[in-house]
Design an enzyme around this catalytic site. Structure first.
Site, PDB file in Angstrom:
ATOM      1  N   ARG A 239     -16.506  24.268 -19.841  1.00  0.00           N
ATOM      2  CA  ARG A 239     -16.401  25.204 -20.815  1.00  0.00           C
ATOM      3  C   ARG A 239     -15.118  24.790 -21.639  1.00  0.00           C
ATOM      4  O   ARG A 239     -14.283  24.368 -20.907  1.00  0.00           O
ATOM      5  CB  ARG A 239     -16.154  26.652 -20.087  1.00  0.00           C
ATOM      6  CG  ARG A 239     -17.493  27.387 -19.641  1.00  0.00           C
ATOM      7  CD  ARG A 239     -18.329  27.643 -20.913  1.00  0.00           C
ATOM      8  NE  ARG A 239     -19.534  28.522 -20.618  1.00  0.00           N
ATOM      9  CZ  ARG A 239     -20.750  27.581 -20.677  1.00  0.00           C
ATOM     10  NH1 ARG A 239     -20.944  26.450 -20.757  1.00  0.00           N
ATOM     11  NH2 ARG A 239     -21.953  28.456 -20.141  1.00  0.00           N
ATOM     12  N   GLU A 268     -15.369  27.997 -29.544  1.00  0.00           N
ATOM     13  CA  GLU A 268     -16.589  27.484 -30.563  1.00  0.00           C
ATOM     14  C   GLU A 268     -16.908  28.421 -31.528  1.00  0.00           C
ATOM     15  O   GLU A 268     -16.892  29.665 -31.184  1.00  0.00           O
ATOM     16  CB  GLU A 268     -17.407  27.197 -29.299  1.00  0.00           C
ATOM     17  CG  GLU A 268     -17.319  26.041 -28.441  1.00  0.00           C
ATOM     18  CD  GLU A 268     -18.305  25.709 -27.433  1.00  0.00           C
ATOM     19  OE1 GLU A 268     -19.401  26.443 -27.718  1.00  0.00           O
ATOM     20  OE2 GLU A 268     -18.017  25.077 -26.544  1.00  0.00           O
ATOM     21  N   HIS A 286     -21.819  20.964 -28.102  1.00  0.00           N
ATOM     22  CA  HIS A 286     -22.278  21.646 -26.834  1.00  0.00           C
ATOM     23  C   HIS A 286     -23.680  21.562 -26.791  1.00  0.00           C
ATOM     24  O   HIS A 286     -24.641  22.379 -26.486  1.00  0.00           O
ATOM     25  CB  HIS A 286     -22.169  23.363 -26.893  1.00  0.00           C
ATOM     26  CG  HIS A 286     -22.046  23.928 -25.778  1.00  0.00           C
ATOM     27  ND1 HIS A 286     -21.096  25.302 -25.471  1.00  0.00           N
ATOM     28  CD2 HIS A 286     -22.506  23.955 -24.558  1.00  0.00           C
ATOM     29  CE1 HIS A 286     -21.224  25.344 -24.344  1.00  0.00           C
ATOM     30  NE2 HIS A 286     -22.110  24.750 -23.619  1.00  0.00           N
TER      31      HIS A 286
HETATM   32  C1  DGY Z   1     -24.784  26.232 -19.855  1.00  0.00           C
HETATM   33  O1  DGY Z   1     -26.000  26.647 -19.631  1.00  0.00           O
HETATM   34  O2  DGY Z   1     -24.134  27.245 -19.492  1.00  0.00           O
HETATM   35  C2  DGY Z   1     -24.625  25.376 -20.633  1.00  0.00           C
HETATM   36  O3  DGY Z   1     -23.229  25.341 -21.197  1.00  0.00           O
HETATM   37  C3  DGY Z   1     -25.238  25.478 -21.862  1.00  0.00           C
HETATM   38  O4  DGY Z   1     -26.798  24.658 -21.556  1.00  0.00           O
END
Ligand code: DGY
Length: 329
Positions: A239, A268, A286
């Site tokens: 993240r 983002e 992402h």
């Molecule tokens: C998630 O699933 O948390 C990812 O960041 C996106 O696939």
């Protein structure tokens, strides 16, 4: 009996829609623009369930405006978009999609490792701009990956999948985590547990695989970059807010680390301007889990969680199953 009414903030994928349409009265947000917040609040208001993306916040405001809501299913493994405690207070079961994206995300962490170490984008650009003058001895010399030390921060399913791949490149594998894993798991991954600070100072590639929690926000900031080798690279597919982007830019500017490859960003879809246009930063939007197979599986899991809940079963990926206990008790 009328079918439960669900809102999905994306059209999802055809096989998933087919399944959902059999069980529910579905409303899909099909506009290519993502659903504006006001629209989300008004459309979810009369619904029994919500299937949403990690970009949509399920919080007190949304929950208090949707009194019939029983389910908030995010199509992602990370669920920092969902206020789980607020869901519990409102009797809403929250679910995520763990398990199906580990290998795909791990593959992509390796895409980033190689891209940043071997200067892939500069090479592609040289060809595309027709500025390549032919082979040269010192042209685009990057860093070796094989035989180096990989530091995996967060040794859950994805971190382990990244580590498993490193064995093929003859790497030394270090990991750090809040908890040390069982010895057989370490053996299987050929990984050695070390304290976070030691991992930072010994690794050539530091790859992040932690969830976003108050304790992991800005886990990588000025002191951590100062500990890393000047030749080391940072990789982030977890993240964005796990990395303090301003501190990262300063570390790259001052040569404290050699480069970074990031699939996720603090704010983002905005990217810190200091990261843009640099040769030693590989930036992707992402997409670590973005294979068609995996994204379809993720949406399917969200659908299966919804079906289970409205069939009176426990959703396999309930984040707050206590809600179900309470409603039964
Ligand atoms: C998630 O699933 O948390 C990812 O960041 C996106 O696939």
């Amino acid at each position: 009996m009328s079918k439960p009414r669900l809102l999905a903030t994306r059209p999802l994928f055809e096989p998933v829609r087919n399944l959902l349409d059999d069980h529910f009265s579905m409303e899909y947000w099909t506009n290519p623009e993502r659903i504006p917040r006001a629209e989300l609040l008004s459309r979810v208001a009369g619904k029994d369930g919500l299937i949403c993306l990690l970009t949509e916040k399920v919080d007190e405001e949304l929950l208090s405006g949707a009194p019939n809501l029983k389910l908030a299913a995010t199509v992602s493994v990370g669920f920092d978009n969902i206020d789980v405690a607020a869901c519990t207070r409102h009797g809403v079961v929250a679910t995520n999609t763990p398990g199906v994206l580990d290998e795909t995300t791990a593959d992509f962490a390796w895409v980033l490792i190689f891209a940043v170490a071997r200067r892939l984008l500069e090479g592609v650009e040289m060809i595309q701009s027709q500025t390549w003058k032919g082979w040269d001895l010192d042209q685009l010399c990057g860093a070796d990956v094989w035989g180096k030390t990989l530091g995996v921060v967060g040794f859950g399913r994805i971190g382990r999948a990244v580590a498993r791949r490193a064995r093929g490149f003859g790497m030394k594998i270090l990991y750090s985590d809040a908890l040390r894993v069982a010895e057989e798991v370490e053996r299987e991954a050929s990984a050695q547990y070390v304290e976070f600070d030691r991992l930072l100072s010994e690794s050539d590639f530091v790859t992040l695989h932690v969830p976003l929690l108050p304790s992991t926000r800005h886990l990588m900031s000025t002191p951590q970059f100062a500990r890393m080798k000047r030749s080391a690279f940072l990789i982030n597919t977890s993240r964005g807010p796990v990395v303090d982007e301003a501190a990262l830019v300063a570390a790259l500017d001052s040569g404290k680390i050699a480069g970074a490859a990031l699939d996720v960003f603090e704010n983002e879809p905005n990217v810190h301007p200091g990261l843009l246009g640099r040769k030693n930063a590989v930036l992707t939007p992402h997409i670590a889990s973005a294979s068609l197979e995996t994204r379809t599986k993720m949406a399917m899991i969200a659908a299966q969680n919804a079906i289970a809940l409205f069939d009176g079963r426990r959703p396999p990926n309930a984040l707050n199953p206590d809600v179900l206990e309470k409603s039964r008790g």
